[in-house]
Design an enzyme around this catalytic site. Structure first.
Site, PDB file in Angstrom:
ATOM      1  N   GLY A   1       3.937   0.068  49.070  1.00 13.37           N
ATOM      2  CA  GLY A   1       5.334  -0.759  49.117  1.00 13.37           C
ATOM      3  C   GLY A   1       6.380   0.161  49.149  1.00 13.37           C
ATOM      4  N   CYS A   2       7.448  -0.142  49.764  1.00 19.36           N
ATOM      5  CA  CYS A   2       8.602   1.109  49.885  1.00 19.36           C
ATOM      6  C   CYS A   2       9.106   1.240  48.287  1.00 19.36           C
ATOM      7  CB  CYS A   2       9.699   0.484  50.780  1.00 19.36           C
ATOM      8  SG  CYS A   2      10.353  -1.310  50.290  1.00 19.36           S
ATOM      9  N   TYR A   3       9.432   0.419  47.599  1.00 15.19           N
ATOM     10  CA  TYR A   3       9.787   0.450  46.317  1.00 15.19           C
ATOM     11  C   TYR A   3       8.774   0.989  45.380  1.00 15.19           C
ATOM     12  CZ  TYR A   3      13.541  -3.049  46.371  1.00 15.19           C
ATOM     13  OH  TYR A   3      14.874  -3.480  46.835  1.00 15.19           O
ATOM     14  N   VAL A   4       7.475   1.095  45.596  1.00 15.52           N
ATOM     15  CA  VAL A   4       6.365   1.380  44.931  1.00 15.52           C
ATOM     16  C   VAL A   4       6.220   2.881  45.223  1.00 15.52           C
ATOM     17  CG1 VAL A   4       3.790   1.494  44.336  1.00 15.52           C
ATOM     18  CG2 VAL A   4       5.115  -0.649  45.209  1.00 15.52           C
TER      19      VAL A   4
ATOM     20  N   THR B   1       8.810   4.809  45.844  1.00  5.66           N
ATOM     21  CA  THR B   1       9.625   5.448  45.303  1.00  5.66           C
ATOM     22  C   THR B   1       9.761   5.613  43.792  1.00  5.66           C
ATOM     23  OG1 THR B   1      11.241   4.160  46.864  1.00  5.66           O
ATOM     24  CG2 THR B   1      12.540   5.331  45.298  1.00  5.66           C
TER      25      THR B   1
END
Lengths: 350, 350, 350, 350
Positions: free
Chosen positions: C155-158, C160
């Site tokens: 996932g994108c937040y992950v 980061t």
């Protein structure tokens, strides 16, 4: 005496803006807000910006006779075109002022509505009775209503283009054909319901034209300019979508009929708007941001000897002066209240 | 009786916001706006948004005794830190209310100013006399001023974080160490003068942290929370810059001292703010946009059993409640006026 | 030899970003783009940005066996969670690489999917076979695939949060409980379909938190950090929505286990990322805009002795490194291609 | 053989964009980047977006003979007008290609520069030697340079308006007087240095016209259209500033000389651009966002029988096709490289 006000179609952006403005209005008390798709839910749930001002107001469903039931003195309609014509006759049955913010009662020529809106009008006989709610052009007619009857407020682009061009057209300074109105609007002009072309990811960092040759505000601009010209005026109108919430800027091009200078065309604007409380004539190009959240309109003009064009520019907030603020202003006049009552003249900056 | 108000340092954003708010205030008449760098030019030239409201007001230079010369009842100072301490003693020499929006008189402990602002304070003896202008915490002290004296209004991040956390800290629900305040602000917080980090092309479509570990609002947040805790409170504060004009959201993290639930922490907020005219406690995460241009603050909180954290969130408009609106609110209290006079509670939406 | 690539679920933003990146990739030829809701229409009609690159490509409907029919060597899936688990088994029946950009195969513990996604997993037996597509942590496992099998990209937040914290956690510098990840994302993270919370008028000039305590990237961040820690790690994750198209910034807070300094934590990051082609360790706070459209990640960290916190910050483009770029990078490794092939490292500025 | 490239004036936005594009260009190696105000500092410090691609490049000061010292094959100049005319003669002393992105060598008529730029030209004798760097109009002249000489690339608005109108003017479909070009640009067009009118708080949520009647791209648009018309063409040009980073949309109005239809004017555009690699003729109104970061231009046109106007619209990215991308395209042609080398045709979306 505080008047009892209702908003029919209050869940859209013009409805929310009316609620904002009427909260600060000394003469109105909002006792009804309808919104069929939101009926039963709190206004503050849809618009948290209204939570502190209207903690207890909820959207209701509209039904026939509701305005009578609630003893409304004034009703604002923020409905999609085609819808208010179904409701306005009922609202008008009482002795009250009905201010329609939609398109249904703006065009005087009964042939125009079907041509531009691709549908028959349900109550064409009402068109002649509606007063066009632009006080800068029709203040006397609005005042003559004496507090009851039907007001049809202008489209947002229409107010902008009309206030830029009307004094020049009225003075006979520019030709009545070949006029171009090139305008840009913020996204709130497209309304609240989510659509592919109004998502943040479509709009942000984008600038685009739309509705080429066919935008429905075209005949309305022509109607206003023809009114002040005393003859038919033709306009090509190209709207654009700009990545901002609010604001319309109209850059208008017209051919001078004789010798004009930048100073002479500005002087015509200054004279025309000398006593207008909401119109600021400036030497600098107007900026939409200077009008954010206020009922002000900023206008300028210049003349280009080299190419033979007059350029007139106006800026305003499409939801305030271009819609709900203009409607309150028209209502103030029609009700005999001070014209500026409840209307901010200071824009939010930055 | 309308009071004569002046704004010293009116050319910055807090000055412009004061002019916006005071125009709609029933008890104030703005008779002076100073701005040394803009002296002699029209307010409307710098802020066209004020053109319709202040067509004739110009910026003036400040000089000693000016407040007396103009017979000012109240002066708002919107000056950079380090500057108002040079002027406030002169302003205080008359029997008037001085409301300082800058940082010079906020910190009570005389050791803190030099430590965080890297400069000696010019009039440290005044610190003890300044009343901290956050009515939600110091209403009594403000009212006790009886219309004259010095008010130091809070930093914008400070108001936000304080209103999110104070009731929880005061109730002893959270530990007084290890608190994290993670906040984002719109760009107007950086002021009007153009800088490389505030140009559109730097900021738009960007999100970034700044002032890591060193932001000057840190000791002020700690001072407020220590005040309500009755003991020292420590806070790590990380500000971020968001691509928007106005608005601050503070997301605050604290360790519960005992068993808490989302409902119990919200109940503490609701009880604390029950009678506050500008604080809205909500179940939904607050949004800065809901407070745009209004003096409202939206607050919520929740508790995470899984990881052992309480999260408290507040949103407000940094120029209104976070600066000029908060200053007017504090002035209203200090002057014995209705606390909400002249202060919008409806946000501009959209 | 150029590989035949297909995109299943190409009409969403990650699909469009894959089409952008694969057009510049020397080793891939896009021969299939499915999008059931858009089947039959030109890719360029939905995404005019792709018109010059893909004048003749149209969306197709997916059906069983399609990947075999087209002789695909590699398939990227850009489908909503719950959907790719229905299709991936079919895709895997051929000897090819399947790179899933959705959430279905990310969580290793079969109990986690139902708990966080509130649905049973259709093919839980595949979870153990999926390689987690974050080359910075699992480069060896990806390379070992030898060109076929299943990759589940983060996932994108992950991505980061993991890249900000993993080296510090792995080095044992910070405690494994009490970690806070406070992050903000651009709106493209919410996908293409219009929703009330992604319209321009809702989002622009707004900053808000969402998914409090419950965001589904939480267990995935914990899984990655637990992997490098060799023990369970607990994280509180608060996402925010920022008014921008792309970009994620994660500001992460953790307690040091011993004495640390800003220099010592940065040194750990520098050592960890010394040979990473896409990770830039900087002394300045990272900015999302510096990564716009590129596969780069910018990372920094600092330590606050006063309050006892380590702060680690990472920024990236959620659609590039956070989704489609990361997927291409993982595919490059899994296929034995140069890891940087087809991936921009220069951000678009401004 | 890879060519040695230098950028003189690399610290501005067109310089940064050149660095972005040249990093992906297979035939150029950037060996010099000058920027007097930034001399000695790392390129990555000013533009973190370039950190991963140019970790070791620093800005240098320019001095006479520098291009010879470094053995440059090609030099791009991104200097303010008035400055490149001081340096170009020195650069041309070697056998190399000089591509000037500024305004100094664009206007062929020596009388025009002093009239529109209010200064004498330092080397008017060079004007006749400069090839105008718009391949769509001057491909043959560029190719005839054979790898050395001077190219003057167009202004950003000029490329946009020219590509919208040139085929219609060339075909004699529209009159050569009375043409109006109404255009809007993103803020990057104003350059990197902070100015009051480019701060975020001035620009965001604002739309405004500027440079009324006097914008310096006017004579350049007229020069191009006169070239294709074979007679003098007159244009009124009104630029606007839109709240976005990049992008120009030009909406152009011209009078038809005879009977035209929307289909017939589009057909002229399609025929003119049939073999152009970067021009997309569409039926939908072009959108700036579709061209973000790419070298593509989107064009459409329509005819309004009712009011007698032809409307032609073009959109492009002002920093790519409108400046640095156009310059690379022109350099490719002048150097005998593939015209599309190093130039993205896919826009970043969203």
């Amino acid at each position: 005496m505080v008047l009892r006000a209702g908003i029919v179609g209050a869940s859209g952006f013009t409805g929310a803006e009316l609620l904002r403005l009427l909260h600060g209005h000394p003469e109105f008390d909002v006792v009804l807000a309808t919104g069929d798709s939101q009926a039963g839910s709190a206004v503050a749930a849809l618009y948290p910006s209204l939570a502190a001002a209207y903690p207890d107001l909820s959207f209701e469903s509209y039904h026939r006779g509701l305005a009578d039931d609630r003893g409304l003195d004034v009703v604002f309609c923020g409905l999609p075109h085609g819808t208010s014509q179904q409701i306005v006759p009922d609202l008008l049955s009482g002795d009250r002022l009905v201010v329609d913010l939609g398109a249904d009662f703006r065009l005087k020529d009964p042939a125009l509505y079907p041509r531009w809106y691709h549908a028959e009008h349900g109550v064409p006989e009402l068109l002649a009775h509606a007063v066009y709610g632009l006080p800068e052009l029709f203040r006397g007619e609005l005042a003559a209503l004496g507090g009851s009857g039907l007001v049809a407020t202008p489209g947002c682009y229409v107010t902008t283009a009309t206030l830029a061009l009307a004094p020049l057209v009225e003075a006979g300074l520019v030709e009545t054909t070949g006029i171009v109105v090139d305008a840009a609007s913020g996204v709130s002009g497209a309304g609240r319901p989510p659509k592919p072309n109004t998502t943040f990811c479509t709009v942000d960092e984008d600038f685009t034209a739309y509705g080429l040759l066919e935008h429905r505000h075209t005949p309305e601009i022509e109607q206003n300019l023809s009114h002040v010209a005393g003859q038919d005026v033709q306009v090509l109108f190209t709207p654009h979508l700009a990545p901002m919430n609010r604001g319309i800027l109209a850059t208008c091009y017209a051919r001078p009929t004789g010798t004009v200078t930048t100073e002479s065309v500005r002087e015509v604007l200054r004279a025309a708007y000398e006593n207008e409380p909401f119109v600021v004539v400036s030497d600098e190009p107007p900026s939409t941001k200077a009008t954010l959240g206020s009922n002000a309109v900023h206008v300028t003009a210049c003349a280009d000897e080299r190419t033979g064009w007059v350029v007139a520019i106006a800026a305003l907030d499409n939801l305030t002066k271009g819609a709900s603020g203009g409607a309150v202003q028209a209502a103030n006049v029609a009700l005999g209240l001070p014209e500026t009552a409840g209307l901010p003249v200071v824009g939010l900056y930055p």
